[in-house]
Design a protein around this motif. Structure first.
Motif, short mmCIF file in Angstrom:
data_model
loop_
_atom_site.label_atom_id
_atom_site.label_comp_id
_atom_site.label_asym_id
_atom_site.label_seq_id
_atom_site.Cartn_x
_atom_site.Cartn_y
_atom_site.Cartn_z
N PHE A 120 10.67 17.12 21.10
CA PHE A 120 11.05 17.65 19.80
C PHE A 120 12.32 18.48 19.98
CE2 PHE A 120 8.45 20.95 21.67
CZ PHE A 120 9.08 22.13 21.31
N ASN A 121 13.07 18.65 18.87
CA ASN A 121 14.30 19.43 18.86
C ASN A 121 14.06 20.78 18.20
OD1 ASN A 121 15.68 17.23 19.99
ND2 ASN A 121 16.16 16.39 17.96
N LEU A 122 14.71 21.80 18.75
CA LEU A 122 14.65 23.12 18.14
C LEU A 122 15.58 23.18 16.93
CD1 LEU A 122 14.67 25.47 21.27
CD2 LEU A 122 12.72 24.83 19.85
N PRO A 123 15.21 23.88 15.88
CA PRO A 123 16.09 24.01 14.70
C PRO A 123 17.36 24.79 15.03
CG PRO A 123 13.80 24.54 14.15
CD PRO A 123 13.89 24.47 15.64
N LYS A 124 18.25 24.85 14.02
CA LYS A 124 19.54 25.51 14.23
C LYS A 124 19.42 27.03 14.23
CE LYS A 124 23.18 23.95 14.28
NZ LYS A 124 24.06 23.58 15.39
N SER A 125 18.44 27.57 13.52
CA SER A 125 18.31 29.02 13.44
C SER A 125 17.23 29.51 14.40
CB SER A 125 17.96 29.45 12.01
OG SER A 125 16.67 28.98 11.65
N LYS A 126 17.37 30.75 14.81
CA LYS A 126 16.43 31.32 15.76
C LYS A 126 15.05 31.53 15.14
CE LYS A 126 15.90 35.26 18.90
NZ LYS A 126 16.53 36.51 19.39
N GLN A 127 15.01 31.96 13.89
CA GLN A 127 13.73 32.22 13.24
C GLN A 127 12.93 30.93 13.08
OE1 GLN A 127 12.42 35.14 12.62
NE2 GLN A 127 10.54 34.20 11.79
N GLU A 128 13.58 29.85 12.69
CA GLU A 128 12.88 28.58 12.55
C GLU A 128 12.38 28.07 13.91
OE1 GLU A 128 15.51 25.93 10.63
OE2 GLU A 128 15.43 26.95 8.67
N SER A 129 13.15 28.33 14.95
CA SER A 129 12.73 27.91 16.29
C SER A 129 11.49 28.68 16.73
CB SER A 129 13.87 28.12 17.29
OG SER A 129 15.00 27.35 16.94
N VAL A 130 11.44 29.97 16.43
CA VAL A 130 10.26 30.77 16.78
C VAL A 130 9.03 30.22 16.07
CG1 VAL A 130 9.20 33.05 16.61
CG2 VAL A 130 11.59 32.84 17.31
N GLU A 131 9.17 29.92 14.79
CA GLU A 131 8.04 29.39 14.04
C GLU A 131 7.59 28.03 14.59
OE1 GLU A 131 9.40 29.26 10.05
OE2 GLU A 131 9.47 31.46 9.80
N LYS A 132 8.55 27.21 14.99
CA LYS A 132 8.23 25.91 15.54
C LYS A 132 7.43 26.05 16.83
CE LYS A 132 9.04 21.33 15.85
NZ LYS A 132 8.72 20.32 14.82
N LEU A 133 7.87 26.92 17.72
CA LEU A 133 7.19 27.10 19.01
C LEU A 133 5.80 27.72 18.82
CD1 LEU A 133 10.18 28.35 21.19
CD2 LEU A 133 9.11 26.10 21.24
N VAL A 134 5.68 28.66 17.91
CA VAL A 134 4.37 29.27 17.66
C VAL A 134 3.39 28.23 17.11
CG1 VAL A 134 3.14 30.95 16.24
CG2 VAL A 134 5.29 31.58 17.36
#
Length: 649
Positions: free
Chosen positions: A211-225
């Motif tokens: 999977f790819n991480l989103p462009k923003s840091k906040q969205e990436s945190v939510e994705k990983l959680v």
């Protein structure tokens, strides 16, 4: 009067002409051979300079500093408080999630300036350290193995229901799992040309659940959680890859980063990383175009060398392959052709894939594929220049100075070294197996058989850790260490040095008895200088011999007298002086016996003198060879007589 051709013909002793002495062929001349070798060396030095320019253009100091900056950011914790969440401190799956949600995202997304002011990012792109553009987004990928890929002993089947073995390509799990609704829960195959990863515990394929991480840091945190809460990592997970790439326009370098966490079947986690700084966009500045011209020149050199070697192989056939130096030439050509092919492939791949990789900013651009082949090209070029320097240091020097002792020493002691090597490696591998079986389960340096071999080589050089060996086994540890040092270090290595020393002494004695048969460079220039001085060829106007001038003036005076002109006392005195000078010249250039002939045949031309000089050198070499053979026969006869007397006594 005789014609000019007769005057320039050398006076040869009739005894030599009757004895069957013929003019040696020019191809056998030592001077001609040395000139040819010198010319080849000049061409090869030009080729070597061109190769050095091409090779050293692939690396720079900026690559080291860029790799160091990225490794400090992602691999080393920034403070003692973050030590437990650093990449190198990952020991379990929980530690992986802690690193991914903390230091990884902090390093990928730079959204604030050092004074906490918000950065205005163009196209919502992150700039690591404010200088390195994050290309696209990062990608996280995992590889799993299927359940029941190992066997459980019958006594334990009541206690253990699942069994996940070590990673193998045949045991890889490709079925959907988890929520099954997105790409991170579905297996994705990789392109056929994607390189596999050689990790600490196995060789991993390029596919997996990704999977790819989103462009923003906040969205990436939510994705990983979200993935952590839904157990994206399972018991069958054997490796997790974190891939991303950056570009620094200041130094025109791409930095391709891969962080790998392996989860072996024994439990726990092992970390490793690959950080490549490569120059994919190669032709931008004027200096880059100069390097391109050097690369074209290198290709022309290789084509010329291939044609030259092909002609030699056709002429010599099997004889060509009997020389080790010829094999070195062929190896150099093969490596050069491989380097040219990889260079063309990398340049074409970058030009074709660069626009495609950068077209979508929300997709991971697989620059690891390009970086891998570029690093492979750099390694092949490094090997190429290594063999090129070996050729110029050994091969060309041996051709110029065949009396050098290194090839003679190696060729003479080859059989002894082969016999010694068999004994050495038998004992060496016996100790390696002993160390692996005794200390392999407790000492890291002996954990694999390969590590045992390298550890023993380090021990021979004095780099060892005796405390770990003693702690692993208090009885066999000291015995292993002491006996290895005695047999390998003190006995076998000294035997090897003794073989080399004895062979060196023999070769040195042979060279003292047998003079050098090859014309060295300094001798060549020295003899050429002497020949030029004797013939007075340094000044063209002095090439005319005084004897010729006297002959011309004498003929003119005699013609005047025969025409009936008035001859006075001055003309008679001049004629007598010229005749005396001609007689002196005739006596000086007389071939063998004192004769009264003062003809022009006594003059030696430049070409004839050079031939006589070469012929004399060859005769001298033959006499030296005969004298050396006689000495060696006499020496062997003396040794046989001495041995007979000892046997009688």
């Amino acid at each position: 009067m005789e014609p000019a051709a007769a005057r320039q013909r050398p006076a040869v002793d009739p005894r030599l002409s009757g004895s069957g002495a013929t003019r040696p062929p020019v191809s056998c001349s030592p001077q001609l051979e040395l000139k040819t070798t010198l010319w080849e060396l000049v061409i090869y030095i030009i080729f070597l300079i061109d190769l050095c320019i091409v090779t050293f253009s692939t690396v720079s100091t900026d690559m080291y500093y860029l790799n160091k900056v990225m490794s400090r950011l992602f691999l080393e914790p920034s403070s003692s408080e973050d030590n437990s969440s650093g990449f190198s401190s990952i020991r379990s799956r929980a530690d992986f999630w802690r690193f991914a949600e903390g230091p990884l995202l902090d390093g990928l997304y730079w959204e604030q300036w050092y004074n906490n002011t918000t950065l205005t990012l163009q196209n919502n792109s992150s700039h690591i350290y404010y200088e390195n553009l994050l290309l696209g987004v990062a990608q996280i990928r995992q590889l799993k193995v299927r359940n029941n890929t190992c066997s459980i002993y019958p006594y334990f089947r009541a206690f253990l229901q699942d069994c996940y073995g070590e990673y193998r390509y045949g045991a890889e799990d490709r079925s959907d799992f988890g929520l099954r609704n997105k790409s991170e829960w579905k297996y994705t195959s990789a392109p056929s040309l994607s390189p596999w990863y050689w990790g600490s515990m196995g060789l991993y394929s390029s596919g997996g659940y990704m999977f790819n991480l989103p462009k923003s840091k906040q969205e990436s945190v939510e994705k990983l959680v979200f993935l952590r809460q839904n157990s994206w990592l399972t018991r069958g997970t054997r490796a997790v890859f974190i891939d991303f790439s950056t570009y620094n326009a200041n130094v025109n370098l791409f930095c391709i980063i891969r962080l790998v966490v392996e989860f072996p079947a024994t439990g726990g986690a092992l970390t490793s990383s690959h950080i490549y700084s490569v120059k994919l966009l190669r032709y931008i500045t004027y200096y880059d175009y100069f390097l391109a011209s050097c690369e074209v020149t290198f290709c022309l050199f290789i084509i010329t060398f291939i044609i030259h070697k092909a002609i030699k192989i056709v002429k010599l056939k099997k004889e060509y392959f009997r020389s080790a130096w010829n094999w070195l030439d062929l190896l150099l050509l093969v490596v050069s052709v491989l380097a040219i092919a990889l260079n063309i492939y990398c340049t074409a791949a970058v030009s074709l894939l660069m626009e495609e990789l950068l077209s979508n900013a929300h997709v991971y651009p697989d620059f690891y594929f390009l970086g891998f082949w570029q690093v492979l090209y750099n390694n092949i070029v490094a090997v190429n220049i290594f063999f090129a320097w070996i050729k110029v240091l050994i091969l060309e020097y041996v051709q110029f100075n065949k009396s050098t002792r290194l090839p003679s020493i190696l060729s003479r002691c080859a059989k002894d070294i082969i016999g010694f090597a068999i004994i050495f490696f038998i004992i060496f591998f016996a100790y390696a197996q002993l160390g692996y079986l005794i200390f392999g389960s407790q000492v890291e340096d002996f954990s694999t058989f390969q590590n045992c071999i390298f550890t023993q080589l380090r021990l021979v050089l004095g780099d060892f850790n005796f405390d770990t060996i003693e702690a692993a086994n208090r009885v066999l540890g000291p015995i292993y260490f002491i006996t290895f040092v005695f047999f390998v270090f003190f006995t076998l290595l000294n035997m090897f040095l003794a073989i080399i020393n004895d062979t060196y002494s023999e070769v040195k004695a042979d060279f003292e008895v047998l003079p050098s048969q090859e014309l060295r460079i300094r001798d060549f220039f020295r003899q050429s200088r002497k020949a030029l001085v004797k013939l007075k060829l340094k000044k063209p106007e002095m090439d005319t011999s005084p004897a010729d001038e006297s002959l011309g003036s004498t003929s003119k005076d005699i013609s005047k007298l025969s025409n009936g002109d008035s001859a006075n006392e001055k003309s008679h005195l001049k004629l007598s002086k010229l005749k005396k000078g001609k007689e002196k010249r005739g006596q000086k250039y007389a071939p063998t016996e004192g004769t009264d002939s003062v003809t022009a045949q006594s003059y030696v031309s430049t070409a004839d003198f050079q031939w006589l000089f070469r012929y004399t050198v060859e005769l001298q070499n033959k006499l030296d060879n005969t004298n050396a053979k006689i000495r060696r026969i006499m020496k062997s006869m003396e040794l046989k007589d001495a041995s007979r007397q000892e046997s009688i006594v």
